[in-house]
Design an enzyme around this catalytic site. Structure first.
Site, PDB file in Angstrom:
ATOM      1  CD  GLU A   5      -3.133  -1.028   2.114  1.00 57.72           C
ATOM      2  OE1 GLU A   5      -3.056  -0.227   3.064  1.00 57.72           O
ATOM      3  OE2 GLU A   5      -4.105  -1.785   1.945  1.00 57.72           O
ATOM      4  CD  GLU A  20      -3.967  -5.773   2.935  1.00 51.09           C
ATOM      5  OE1 GLU A  20      -4.810  -5.093   3.556  1.00 51.09           O
ATOM      6  OE2 GLU A  20      -2.737  -5.578   2.995  1.00 51.09           O
TER       7      GLU A  20
HETATM    8  O1  AHR Z   1      -5.297  -5.884   6.872  1.00 54.45           O
HETATM    9  C1  AHR Z   1      -5.135  -4.790   7.720  1.00 54.45           C
HETATM   10  C2  AHR Z   1      -4.384  -3.636   7.053  1.00 54.45           C
HETATM   11  O2  AHR Z   1      -5.167  -3.137   6.017  1.00 54.45           O
HETATM   12  C3  AHR Z   1      -3.085  -3.989   6.382  1.00 54.45           C
HETATM   13  O3  AHR Z   1      -2.003  -3.958   7.250  1.00 54.45           O
HETATM   14  C4  AHR Z   1      -2.940  -2.901   5.357  1.00 54.45           C
HETATM   15  O4  AHR Z   1      -2.199  -3.308   4.252  1.00 54.45           O
HETATM   16  C5  AHR Z   1      -4.363  -2.518   5.042  1.00 54.45           C
HETATM   17  O5  AHR Z   1      -4.558  -1.150   5.078  1.00 54.45           O
END
Ligand code: AHR
Length: 510
Positions: free
Chosen positions: A174, A293
């Site tokens: 990210e 994610e």
């Molecule tokens: O999954 C929780 C968090 O969400 C992770 O660390 C990050 O990559 C995202 O913002």
């Protein structure tokens, strides 16, 4: 009167093979994911390695394939060397991402050994936040090089003479997010990712690399971020990542149940952007997506109450992001899996974020039991049936209006042709209307119905807890009927279902 949704499936209308990597997950050094989650040496079910066997059994049952590690935001401040070598010599450090204390009891070797027990494959992220090309190269050499070097001798001394053979690597996490350590502009990140990718490929040409896309389709830089980053890296990487979390806002259940419409649009926008970069570059390569994610996450709870502020008390393994999921959340998770299957031609990998305790399908209590959240079921049942080819369903469905996504079809459907089997996944997104589903399967050779399961509940807020771990489970759907190559089934309001069929004459399968 119950409305009818009509679906037609045809084995020749193929989206593409469903890669096993679509059923990946994610473990970050965050909260109780690792410590007091998968790893709890004093627990009655823990083996000599400190890993809980009851959790291992549940992870196996869930059917996850790749597991992304060690972060997440955590990786952007992580020194991988802290997690290798003799445990008693490993440093304890402050983790700036989650305001916690990291003891480094678990690192690469321990996590890889745990993965062997759950039949998972490591997907490793390198730190492009506070570190860069050199640390990424060192980690790659340590993990994958067969040659005896100072680093690989350390690996052997740590108990792993053979290379770990890590195939998929994430180039940071990210990096578009201002909250990320080392956050930078698309141009700066694109150049760093390109340099890192080029160097990593020089050391190990077999690696598959994931470059960071946007941390949400609602970021102000979404679109231009992907374009710029891919202009720098297009020929050097294999995947661009997507991250997204959904949750029910202000009691708007109809919009929440339609969250997969947002996932569809996100994927399609990234595909269009990547294809535009390919056109500019006259490239014939097709960029794939790693949706590494995705989940339901009630982020507002974290923003408002869970953030740890006093540096004097940054704890080890705090209870963070421990969302307790209800029936509606499980239906949404099921519908997001349907979206992923329906984009199997471009989404080559995905990770449910996360796996244990932290926004997770599996919960544990220190010294106590482990249990399945509601969201466990659609994931496990889809993963079990996900081996095959995704088919493109033709759907005629009534629609309804949602505040967030406009007019949406009431039902979403995905189908996986497994050769001998056909599995159909269906979500009824309507919060209040049951629906009859009618599926035309005339294009198939003779089939028989082998089962139908539905996850629904009169109480959409029902959940599984420590005290009542089996309150919500899928149940056989007694309304399923199959005759003359037509399937019909009643879908309760706000429900997720899977129907299983089997080809009677498998010799007829081409
Ligand atoms: O999954 C929780 C968090 O969400 C992770 O660390 C990050 O990559 C995202 O913002």
């Amino acid at each position: 009167m119950t409305d009818v949704v009509r679906v037609a499936l045809d084995p020749s209308r193929r989206i593409g093979p469903v890669r096993r990597e679509l059923f990946g997950s994610f473990i970050e050094h965050l909260g109780r994911a690792v410590y007091d989650g998968i790893y709890e040496p004093g627990h009655p079910s823990a083996g000599p390695d400190g890993f809980r066997r009851d959790v291992i059994d549940l992870v196996r049952e869930l059917g996850v394939t790749t597991v992304r590690y060690p972060g997440g935001n955590f990786v952007s401040g992580y020194r991988w060397e802290d997690g290798v070598g003799p445990r008693e010599e490993r440093p304890t450090r402050l983790d700036l991402a989650w305001h916690s204390t990291e003891t480094n009891e678990v690192g690469l070797h321990e996590f890889a050994a745990w993965l062997e027990q759950v039949d998972g494959e490591l997907m490793l992220a390198v730190n492009l936040g506070t570190r860069g090309v050199e640390a990424a190269l060192d980690l790659l050499e340590y993990a994958n090089a067969p040659t005896p070097t100072t680093l690989t001798r350390r690996r052997a001394a740590g108990g792993h003479p053979e290379p770990f053979g890590v195939r998929i690597w994430c180039l940071g996490n990210e990096m578009d997010g201002p909250w990320q350590l080392g956050h930078r502009s698309a141009d700066d990140y694109g150049k760093l990712a390109a340099e890192t990718a080029r160097a990593m490929r020089q050391l190990d040409p077999n690696v598959e690399l994931v470059v960071c896309g946007s941390s949400s389709a609602h970021m102000p830089t979404f679109g231009s971020w992907e374009r710029t980053v891919l202009q720098h890296t297009y020929e050097l990487v294999d995947y661009v990542s997507c991250h997204a979390y959904w949750y029910e806002k202000d009691g708007d259940t109809a919009s929440f149940l339609a969250s997969a419409v947002d996932m569809d649009r996100f994927i399609e926008a990234v595909v269009a952007t990547a294809d535009a970069v390919a056109a500019e570059k006259r490239s014939t390569k097709k960029m794939m997506i790693s949706f590494d994610e995705w989940n339901v996450w009630y982020q507002e709870r974290f923003e408002s109450s869970e953030r740890i502020t006093d540096i004097a008390t940054w704890p080890r393994a705090p209870r963070l992001l421990e969302d307790s999921y209800d029936v509606a959340d499980a239906v949404v998770v099921g519908s997001l899996l349907i979206s992923l299957l329906n984009h199997a031609d471009r989404v080559a990998a995905a990770s449910l974020a996360q796996l244990v305790n932290v926004i997770a399908p599996i919960m544990t209590e220190p010294g106590g039991p482990a249990w399945r959240q509601t969201t466990f079921y659609p994931f496990a049942l889809t993963s079990q049936r996900g081996g095959g080819v995704a088919l493109e369903p033709r759907i005629e469905s009534p629609t309804h209006r949602t505040a967030d996504y406009g007019e949406v079809p009431r039902v979403s459907v995905a189908a996986v042709d497994g050769g001998e089997t056909l599995s159909i996944f269906v979500v009824n997104r309507s919060p209040g209307e049951e629906t009859r589903l009618d599926v035309d399967l005339a294009a198939f050779t003779e089939l028989e119905l082998t089962g139908a399961l539905t996850l629904a509940d009169a109480d959409l807020r029902a959940r599984n807890t420590l005290d009542d771990p089996d309150r919500v489970t899928p149940a056989a759907n007694p309304t399923a009927e199959f005759a003359a190559q037509r399937l019909s089934l009643t879908l309760p309001a706000a429900s997720w279902s899977v129907v299983d069929l089997r080809r009677i004459d498998t010799k007829a399968v081409v």
